[in-house]
Design an enzyme around this catalytic site. Sequence first.
Site: not given
Ligand code: EPZ
Length: 416
Positions: A22, A304, A396
């Site tokens: 990540n 995670d 992945r």
């Molecule tokens: C990153 O995802 C990671 N992926 C995820 O890892 C990780 O679980 C997550 O951060 C939280 O730490 C990568 O870095 C590629 P968020 P991301 O935006 O950026 C909501 C793994 O297993 N949200 O912090 O998508 C979202 O739905 C993966 O390696 C909105 O509502 O996470 C979630 O409930 C899974 N609107 C929460 O925020 C938005 O525009 C956290 O999402 C963006 C997010």
Amino acid sequence: MKYVVSGGNKLFGKLKVDSAKNAILPIIAATIMCDEDCVIEDIPLYLDVIEMGLILEKLGKKVEVSNGNMIISGALSSTSVIMAETKTLRSSIFMMGSILSKYRKAIFTYPGGCDIGKRPIDIHLAGLEKLGIKFSFANDLIYSDASKIQGSVVELSFPSVGATENIMMASTLIDGEITVIKNAAREPEIVELARFINSMGGKVFGAGYETIVIYGVKKLYGTTFKCIGDRIAAGTYLIAGAMCGGKIELEGIDPNFLLPLIVFLRNSGCNIDLFSDKITLENFSRLKSCEKIETSIYPGFPTDLQSPMLVMQTISKGTSIIHETVFEARFKVVTELLKMGAKINVSERYATVVGVTKLKPAEVACPDLRGGAGLVLAGLVAKGKTVIDEIFHVERGYYNLDKNLRSLGAIIDKVD
Ligand code: EPZ
């Protein structure tokens, strides 16, 4: 492809932790902002990393992997990020910021990702719009115009990791302009992205804290970069060692990235020693349950690691309650664990786990990346043969998982 796991062995030995998935994914996106050679050293070929490299190649970048390094160079020939890969790969959305920072115009498809929730991008779009970027939507495509992009103060409604990274990249090449990101995500992977951008001549300050300041520059230059270890993969191996028993040593991981997990593992009965770039774990007794586990944004317990931790609780002595606060659908693995004799009850974002003395081998299928890793851990302790299907989910985010576990004494094979 499937894993076939024969559980019951203790784990002994050393593992070198691979670079953080990540961190690498947004860093690959950030190379879009530079035409010169960007070398990412010691790159683990997670499926997501391969996909990201393919997307960049289709957009015109030169991407090669040699001697364990990924070298990315050249300019984009297209800024229409419309391809099959972006449907499955959440991190393709990171390209929005980097492409718009340099090329100021682009078309994107809505991103895909794990089946752990809706995965909206409203926080990304709101932040980018604050920079003066205009979006219009048609036929499941996002038309983006950054011709009037300018620095601004962007306050995130939630410290989204991806949104923080996207806005950081979008601001990097707004020459002479200052952008402030407030309520920014503070994960170590955010710090790594800033360190990478700065190694190319960018000016990003405050990453790792809730306010990040970006001074836009005119141009970025080639760089050579080595990423931090993957704290989620490292945490998964530590939980494997705790569950199987034995003594393992992980090299290439900063223990400061895993403190909440380390506290849980110590309270469960494990002996853990911490060094600047290494963690050792030893356990030869039945684990005690953690009672209450709540996931949260960094530096709290990482979402995670929730699935691996859930699996650890299924064989720990006592009852534990797991509260998943970050994603709305991250208990899909429970149905598979019930087939192995686990005692788990899910109600909305809470899972209650009553520890059993042993899990049964079974035929199961991975629902998502971290749930799949949890099934591997369950297979490692279930005496007999567990067959785990749909392992592309796991690959992945874990590189050479079966090979690494075999090197510690586990019996696990990958079969068609
Ligand atoms: C990153 O995802 C990671 N992926 C995820 O890892 C990780 O679980 C997550 O951060 C939280 O730490 C990568 O870095 C590629 P968020 P991301 O935006 O950026 C909501 C793994 O297993 N949200 O912090 O998508 C979202 O739905 C993966 O390696 C909105 O509502 O996470 C979630 O409930 C899974 N609107 C929460 O925020 C938005 O525009 C956290 O999402 C963006 C997010």
